[in-house]
Write an enzyme that holds these catalytic residues in place. Structure first.
Site, PDB file in Angstrom:
ATOM      1  N   HIS A 112       0.804  -1.228   0.000  1.00 33.52           N
ATOM      2  CA  HIS A 112       0.000   0.000   0.000  1.00 33.52           C
ATOM      3  C   HIS A 112       0.840   1.282   0.000  1.00 33.52           C
ATOM      4  O   HIS A 112       0.324   2.348   0.307  1.00 33.52           O
ATOM      5  CB  HIS A 112      -0.964  -0.021   1.203  1.00 33.52           C
ATOM      6  CG  HIS A 112      -2.044  -1.047   1.052  1.00 33.52           C
ATOM      7  ND1 HIS A 112      -2.867  -1.443   2.079  1.00 33.52           N
ATOM      8  CD2 HIS A 112      -2.443  -1.760  -0.030  1.00 33.52           C
ATOM      9  CE1 HIS A 112      -3.724  -2.366   1.640  1.00 33.52           C
ATOM     10  NE2 HIS A 112      -3.479  -2.575   0.375  1.00 33.52           N
ATOM     11  N   ASN A 206      -3.868 -12.589  15.658  1.00 28.73           N
ATOM     12  CA  ASN A 206      -4.796 -11.454  15.795  1.00 28.73           C
ATOM     13  C   ASN A 206      -5.611 -11.689  17.067  1.00 28.73           C
ATOM     14  O   ASN A 206      -6.197 -12.755  17.226  1.00 28.73           O
ATOM     15  CB  ASN A 206      -5.732 -11.381  14.568  1.00 28.73           C
ATOM     16  CG  ASN A 206      -6.462 -10.059  14.467  1.00 28.73           C
ATOM     17  OD1 ASN A 206      -6.930  -9.528  15.476  1.00 28.73           O
ATOM     18  ND2 ASN A 206      -6.568  -9.519  13.265  1.00 28.73           N
TER      19      ASN A 206
HETATM   20  P1  OAD Z   1      -7.226  -2.759  10.279  1.00 29.89           P
HETATM   21  O1  OAD Z   1      -7.226  -1.539  11.115  1.00 29.89           O
HETATM   22  O2  OAD Z   1      -8.374  -2.954   9.356  1.00 29.89           O
HETATM   23  O3  OAD Z   1      -7.152  -4.046  11.200  1.00 29.89           O
HETATM   24  C1  OAD Z   1      -6.207  -4.159  12.228  1.00 29.89           C
HETATM   25  C2  OAD Z   1      -6.285  -5.539  12.816  1.00 29.89           C
HETATM   26  O4  OAD Z   1      -5.261  -5.669  13.787  1.00 29.89           O
HETATM   27  C3  OAD Z   1      -7.601  -5.855  13.528  1.00 29.89           C
HETATM   28  O5  OAD Z   1      -8.122  -7.091  13.038  1.00 29.89           O
HETATM   29  C4  OAD Z   1      -7.202  -5.971  14.996  1.00 29.89           C
HETATM   30  O6  OAD Z   1      -7.943  -6.977  15.688  1.00 29.89           O
HETATM   31  C5  OAD Z   1      -5.748  -6.368  14.894  1.00 29.89           C
HETATM   32  N1  OAD Z   1      -4.918  -5.985  16.050  1.00 29.89           N
HETATM   33  C6  OAD Z   1      -5.076  -4.944  16.901  1.00 29.89           C
HETATM   34  N2  OAD Z   1      -4.089  -4.921  17.807  1.00 29.89           N
HETATM   35  C7  OAD Z   1      -3.273  -5.959  17.528  1.00 29.89           C
HETATM   36  C8  OAD Z   1      -2.059  -6.467  18.104  1.00 29.89           C
HETATM   37  N3  OAD Z   1      -1.474  -5.891  19.148  1.00 29.89           N
HETATM   38  N4  OAD Z   1      -1.505  -7.565  17.543  1.00 29.89           N
HETATM   39  C9  OAD Z   1      -2.066  -8.167  16.468  1.00 29.89           C
HETATM   40  N5  OAD Z   1      -3.198  -7.733  15.886  1.00 29.89           N
HETATM   41  C10 OAD Z   1      -3.797  -6.646  16.402  1.00 29.89           C
HETATM   42  O7  OAD Z   1      -5.825  -2.778   9.499  1.00 29.89           O
HETATM   43  P2  OAD Z   1      -5.413  -3.524   8.135  1.00 29.89           P
HETATM   44  O8  OAD Z   1      -5.986  -4.891   8.091  1.00 29.89           O
HETATM   45  O9  OAD Z   1      -3.967  -3.372   8.002  1.00 29.89           O
HETATM   46  O10 OAD Z   1      -5.114   0.752   3.515  1.00 29.89           O
HETATM   47  O11 OAD Z   1      -6.151  -2.627   7.069  1.00 29.89           O
HETATM   48  C11 OAD Z   1      -5.949  -2.884   5.725  1.00 29.89           C
HETATM   49  C12 OAD Z   1      -5.869  -1.602   4.947  1.00 29.89           C
HETATM   50  O12 OAD Z   1      -7.040  -0.813   5.220  1.00 29.89           O
HETATM   51  C13 OAD Z   1      -4.726  -0.689   5.352  1.00 29.89           C
HETATM   52  O13 OAD Z   1      -3.519  -1.027   4.704  1.00 29.89           O
HETATM   53  C14 OAD Z   1      -5.217   0.658   4.931  1.00 29.89           C
HETATM   54  C15 OAD Z   1      -6.648   0.569   5.379  1.00 29.89           C
HETATM   55  O14 OAD Z   1      -7.546   1.362   4.726  1.00 29.89           O
HETATM   56  C16 OAD Z   1      -4.717   1.885   2.959  1.00 29.89           C
HETATM   57  O15 OAD Z   1      -4.463   2.882   3.573  1.00 29.89           O
HETATM   58  C17 OAD Z   1      -4.633   1.770   1.490  1.00 29.89           C
END
Ligand code: OAD
Length: 242
Positions: A112, A206
């Site tokens: 990204h 997660n």
């Molecule tokens: P999200 O914010 O959608 O999800 C974060 C995930 O991390 C959630 O499922 C939480 O449960 C988990 N989480 C929280 N704390 C944690 C920890 N300490 N250890 C492990 N997991 C934990 O983030 P992404 O999946 O990265 O795109 O989102 C995908 C994309 O959506 C991003 O790259 C961004 C966003 O819009 C762009 O900006 C293009």
């Protein structure tokens, strides 16, 4: 002989915002998430930038300075160490914070983009821009052309080279380790499926269940640093993978 990291021939680590949560970088979704506070249609799409580039840059500057205050956490460090010590580890991240590289990873596929790069829209050229952290005049020298953050915004296509590189690695890997992603943003969210189709062992780290959890052989419901430390130290994975 039990299985652990060293018994796999090619490991793909697939990361999302949860990996950096313990460093203090907010995730996107959920409580305190970036998209809870900011409407992406105002800050994270091409139309918003075309309408009001300064407003988008004000948001970028806030994020750049917040992330600049954060350090890699234990999970980033273990991943970087794994890449150094294991013959084949491919890191595929959705994160734009650069913390995995700061932790010492040699190569990271940034699906990204990056907070620390800008693009020149008229030519497509990409430049590193770590300093200054707050970019007061985000224009190219001797021109009034705005620098465009080198980030994949909502509605943008991913860079095909990066995506294919990630897909090729996933088709080849025998361990697919997903850390801290909600699994709702495509095409990245489809990558665990490819790992499954190609027979890799799949582990999800997660604290919460995700729409993709059913695709994994093992779901570890702990924060990234704790889960990575436990996996790193566990010599025999036979029982946890059973
Ligand atoms: P999200 O914010 O959608 O999800 C974060 C995930 O991390 C959630 O499922 C939480 O449960 C988990 N989480 C929280 N704390 C944690 C920890 N300490 N250890 C492990 N997991 C934990 O983030 P992404 O999946 O990265 O795109 O989102 C995908 C994309 O959506 C991003 O790259 C961004 C966003 O819009 C762009 O900006 C293009």
């Amino acid at each position: 002989m039990g299985k652990n990291f060293s018994d796999f021939k090619h490991i793909v680590v697939f990361c999302g915002a949860g990996l950096s949560a313990e460093s203090g970088v907010p995730t996107y979704r959920g409580k305190g998430g970036v998209w809870e506070q900011y409407d992406y249609e105002e800050y994270a799409c091409q139309a918003a930038f075309d309408r009001n580039p300064q407003k988008v840059w004000d948001f970028q500057n806030k994020r750049r300075s917040a992330v600049a205050d954060c350090d890699p956490n234990l999970a980033h460090l273990i991943i970087a160490r794994m890449q150094k010590e294991h013959p084949k580890v491919t890191i595929v991240t959705q994160n734009i914070d650069g913390l995995q590289t700061l932790a010492g990873a040699q190569k990271v596929i940034e699906l990204h983009g990056s907070l620390w790069r800008v693009r020149r829209p008229s030519t497509g050229e990409v430049f590193d821009l770590r300093e200054p952290i707050i970019v007061d005049s985000p224009r190219f020298a001797n021109s009034d052309e705005w620098m465009r953050p080198d980030i994949v915004w909502f509605g943008d296509n991913l860079d095909n080279r990066r995506l294919y590189e990630a897909v090729d690695a996933i088709k080849d890997c025998d361990l697919f380790l997903s850390i801290g992603t909600s699994g709702v943003v495509y095409p990245a969210a489809a990558l665990p499926q490819i790992a499954m189709q190609h027979g890799a062992t799949r582990i999800e780290i997660n604290p919460e269940e995700t729409p993709m959890s059913a695709l994994y052989d093992l779901c570890i419901r702990s924060p990234a640093s704790q889960a990575m430390q436990e996996l790193w130290e566990l010599e025999d994975w036979t029982d946890i993978l059973a």
